[in-house]
Design a protein around this motif. Structure first.
Motif, mmCIF file in Angstrom:
data_model
loop_
_atom_site.group_PDB
_atom_site.id
_atom_site.type_symbol
_atom_site.label_atom_id
_atom_site.label_comp_id
_atom_site.label_asym_id
_atom_site.label_seq_id
_atom_site.Cartn_x
_atom_site.Cartn_y
_atom_site.Cartn_z
ATOM 1 N N GLY A 93 23.085 41.708 38.047
ATOM 2 C CA GLY A 93 24.110 42.304 38.900
ATOM 3 C C GLY A 93 24.845 41.286 39.748
ATOM 4 N N ALA A 94 24.200 40.144 40.032
ATOM 5 C CA ALA A 94 24.869 39.089 40.791
ATOM 6 C C ALA A 94 26.109 38.594 40.044
ATOM 7 C CB ALA A 94 23.903 37.926 41.040
ATOM 8 N N ARG A 95 26.046 38.577 38.726
ATOM 9 C CA ARG A 95 27.208 38.154 37.930
ATOM 10 C C ARG A 95 28.396 39.074 38.174
ATOM 11 N NH1 ARG A 95 25.495 36.348 31.788
ATOM 12 N NH2 ARG A 95 24.642 34.308 32.364
ATOM 13 N N ILE A 96 28.147 40.381 38.144
ATOM 14 C CA ILE A 96 29.239 41.345 38.291
ATOM 15 C C ILE A 96 29.828 41.274 39.696
ATOM 16 C CG2 ILE A 96 29.829 43.794 38.277
ATOM 17 C CD1 ILE A 96 27.681 44.210 36.159
ATOM 18 N N SER A 97 28.968 41.287 40.717
ATOM 19 C CA SER A 97 29.452 41.298 42.101
ATOM 20 C C SER A 97 30.225 40.038 42.439
ATOM 21 C CB SER A 97 28.270 41.483 43.056
ATOM 22 O OG SER A 97 27.689 42.758 42.897
ATOM 23 N N LEU A 98 29.713 38.882 42.045
ATOM 24 C CA LEU A 98 30.415 37.630 42.338
ATOM 25 C C LEU A 98 31.707 37.520 41.528
ATOM 26 C CD1 LEU A 98 27.430 35.111 42.545
ATOM 27 C CD2 LEU A 98 28.770 36.062 44.430
ATOM 28 N N TRP A 99 31.680 37.986 40.296
ATOM 29 C CA TRP A 99 32.883 37.968 39.456
ATOM 30 C C TRP A 99 33.977 38.815 40.087
ATOM 31 C CZ3 TRP A 99 34.810 42.093 36.193
ATOM 32 C CH2 TRP A 99 35.844 41.694 35.342
ATOM 33 N N VAL A 100 33.617 40.015 40.517
ATOM 34 C CA VAL A 100 34.596 40.884 41.180
ATOM 35 C C VAL A 100 35.066 40.254 42.484
ATOM 36 C CG1 VAL A 100 34.932 43.112 42.316
ATOM 37 C CG2 VAL A 100 33.727 43.006 40.132
ATOM 38 N N GLY A 101 34.137 39.717 43.270
ATOM 39 C CA GLY A 101 34.504 39.122 44.554
ATOM 40 C C GLY A 101 35.455 37.948 44.406
ATOM 41 N N PHE A 102 35.121 37.012 43.540
ATOM 42 C CA PHE A 102 35.948 35.806 43.378
ATOM 43 C C PHE A 102 37.321 36.135 42.779
ATOM 44 C CE2 PHE A 102 31.857 33.374 43.471
ATOM 45 C CZ PHE A 102 32.194 32.544 44.527
ATOM 46 N N LEU A 103 37.346 36.914 41.705
ATOM 47 C CA LEU A 103 38.621 37.178 41.026
ATOM 48 C C LEU A 103 39.552 38.048 41.862
ATOM 49 C CD1 LEU A 103 37.791 37.678 37.239
ATOM 50 C CD2 LEU A 103 38.666 35.664 38.412
ATOM 51 N N SER A 104 39.009 39.061 42.522
ATOM 52 C CA SER A 104 39.864 39.929 43.337
ATOM 53 C C SER A 104 40.464 39.170 44.508
ATOM 54 C CB SER A 104 39.072 41.138 43.832
ATOM 55 O OG SER A 104 38.009 40.744 44.671
ATOM 56 N N VAL A 105 39.656 38.318 45.145
ATOM 57 C CA VAL A 105 40.162 37.526 46.277
ATOM 58 C C VAL A 105 41.158 36.479 45.795
ATOM 59 C CG1 VAL A 105 39.505 35.844 48.050
ATOM 60 C CG2 VAL A 105 38.175 37.930 47.753
ATOM 61 N N LEU A 106 40.906 35.894 44.638
ATOM 62 C CA LEU A 106 41.855 34.922 44.090
ATOM 63 C C LEU A 106 43.211 35.569 43.859
ATOM 64 C CD1 LEU A 106 42.426 32.096 42.935
ATOM 65 C CD2 LEU A 106 41.629 32.947 40.712
ATOM 66 N N GLY A 107 43.210 36.775 43.272
ATOM 67 C CA GLY A 107 44.471 37.473 43.026
ATOM 68 C C GLY A 107 45.192 37.839 44.305
ATOM 69 N N SER A 108 44.464 38.413 45.272
ATOM 70 C CA SER A 108 45.101 38.805 46.537
ATOM 71 C C SER A 108 45.547 37.578 47.328
ATOM 72 C CB SER A 108 44.135 39.639 47.375
ATOM 73 O OG SER A 108 42.940 38.934 47.635
ATOM 74 N N MET A 109 44.809 36.481 47.218
ATOM 75 C CA MET A 109 45.192 35.264 47.926
ATOM 76 C C MET A 109 46.493 34.684 47.379
ATOM 77 S SD MET A 109 42.966 31.764 48.446
ATOM 78 C CE MET A 109 42.939 31.425 46.677
ATOM 79 N N ILE A 110 46.622 34.649 46.054
ATOM 80 C CA ILE A 110 47.833 34.089 45.445
ATOM 81 C C ILE A 110 49.057 34.927 45.809
ATOM 82 C CG2 ILE A 110 49.004 33.664 43.247
ATOM 83 C CD1 ILE A 110 46.275 32.922 42.077
ATOM 84 N N VAL A 111 48.961 36.238 45.603
ATOM 85 C CA VAL A 111 50.107 37.114 45.883
ATOM 86 C C VAL A 111 50.400 37.180 47.375
ATOM 87 C CG1 VAL A 111 51.016 39.456 45.663
ATOM 88 C CG2 VAL A 111 49.654 38.476 43.816
ATOM 89 N N GLY A 112 49.356 37.353 48.188
ATOM 90 C CA GLY A 112 49.549 37.452 49.632
ATOM 91 C C GLY A 112 50.116 36.178 50.226
ATOM 92 N N THR A 113 49.623 35.030 49.766
ATOM 93 C CA THR A 113 50.132 33.746 50.265
ATOM 94 C C THR A 113 51.591 33.560 49.892
ATOM 95 O OG1 THR A 113 47.938 32.722 50.141
ATOM 96 C CG2 THR A 113 49.835 31.249 50.168
ATOM 97 N N LEU A 114 51.927 33.884 48.650
ATOM 98 C CA LEU A 114 53.321 33.750 48.203
ATOM 99 C C LEU A 114 54.250 34.613 49.046
ATOM 100 C CD1 LEU A 114 55.354 32.643 46.160
ATOM 101 C CD2 LEU A 114 54.788 34.563 44.659
ATOM 102 N N LEU A 115 53.879 35.874 49.240
ATOM 103 C CA LEU A 115 54.718 36.779 50.032
ATOM 104 C C LEU A 115 54.770 36.346 51.496
ATOM 105 C CD1 LEU A 115 53.623 40.237 48.570
ATOM 106 C CD2 LEU A 115 55.749 38.994 48.119
ATOM 107 N N GLY A 116 53.647 35.890 52.030
ATOM 108 C CA GLY A 116 53.613 35.449 53.418
ATOM 109 C C GLY A 116 54.466 34.224 53.660
#
Length: 298
Positions: A93-116
């Motif tokens: 389960g650590a694989r799933i949770s970390l995968w979701v955590g890293f990828l979701s934050v990476l996506g929101s960081m890229i889009v949010g930073t660009l818009l900001g």
């Protein structure tokens, strides 16, 4: 002919940069809480990477004769209602949770930073439109917005990841916008504008590098939040589907056995708590290291 400021290369002392990096690392690792958080995060990352070698049983190996067995030498965390080894499922389960955590934050960081960056640097009507979009998104409780997104797209782990990325975009966007508003008034940015440097070069060479510290800190803290949100969606049946060993889904499946077999609920919950605690402690340490002013105001 004299070279323009735009074409000149600003000399950089590699030795000075190395000393600065080493100084930051020493300061970070001298913080005992930050060090503890880093160790926790490293532990779960290694757990996820080497899950097939650490887990003593198969991911979905069922032995119905051993269902709901308490923790023992054979099954360290006990077994669930299908006779599956809970320790093995927590490790995977650590694989799933970390995968979701890293990828979701990476996506929101890229889009949010660009818009900001766009909103803060160009201002005017562009800033007004982007800021109002952020305000509307932040007006909804994050988990309710995530539920709405998943309900529209169809419940699945991938759509839960996308929903978590979407709801975290305004957090990064507003943080970066406020930093850019401050940085763009610095003398070196005004000097670059005065000599006709292109906006793209100003953003890449001056604005973005000097806005990076709060982004790194927020990303570290956001991973912990994303893991909790993924677990919440999984608990509600809107994330990972059976038989995936996602920690939130494991908690949901264990509700019926809270009294009869509490270990089915305790160990996935502890895994979530320790992982999120690790990222929060590490994020606090990075904040104290990269932005000393924050330390003075706490």
């Amino acid at each position: 002919m004299q070279p323009t400021v735009e074409n000149q290369k600003i000399p950089v002392s590699i030795e000075k940069d190395e000393r600065l990096i080493i100084g930051h690392m020493k300061q970070f690792f001298s913080n005992k809480l930050a060090l503890a958080g880093t160790i926790l995060v490293a532990f779960f990352v290694l757990l996820a990477i080497f899950a097939p070698f650490i887990a003593p049983y198969g991911l979905n190996e069922q032995i119905m004769a051993n269902r709901l067995q308490p923790p023992s030498g054979e099954h360290w965390f006990g077994t669930d209602d299908f006779g599956r080894d809970i320790f093995s499922r927590v490790v995977y389960g650590a694989r799933i949770s970390l995968w979701v955590g890293f990828l979701s934050v990476l996506g929101s960081m890229i889009v949010g930073t660009l818009l900001g960056v766009i909103a803060g640097y160009f201002g005017k009507w562009i800033d007004i439109i982007i800021s109002r979009i952020f305000d509307i998104m932040l007006a909804f409780p994050s988990i309710l917005l995530a539920i709405a997104v998943v309900a529209i797209l169809r419940p699945s782990l991938e759509n839960a990841l996308l929903a978590i990325a979407i709801i975290n975009i305004p957090t990064f966007g507003r943080l970066v916008r406020s930093k850019v508003l401050s940085v763009k008034e610095e003398e070196y940015v005004l000097a670059a504008r005065s000599v006709g440097m292109k906006h793209s070069r100003i953003l890449l060479l001056h604005i973005f590098p000097n806005s990076l510290s709060p982004i790194i800190v927020q990303a570290t803290l956001a991973i912990g939040t994303a893991i909790i949100e993924a677990a919440a969606l999984g608990f509600l049946g809107l994330g990972a589907k059976a038989p995936a060993p996602e920690w939130g889904k494991m908690l949901a499946d264990a509700r019926s056995f809270l009294v009869q077999a509490p270990w089915t609920l305790i160990f996935p919950g502890i895994a979530i708590m320790l992982t999120v605690l690790g990222f929060n402690l590490m994020g606090d340490g990075l904040r104290d290291t990269l932005d000393p002013k924050m330390k003075d105001t706490r």
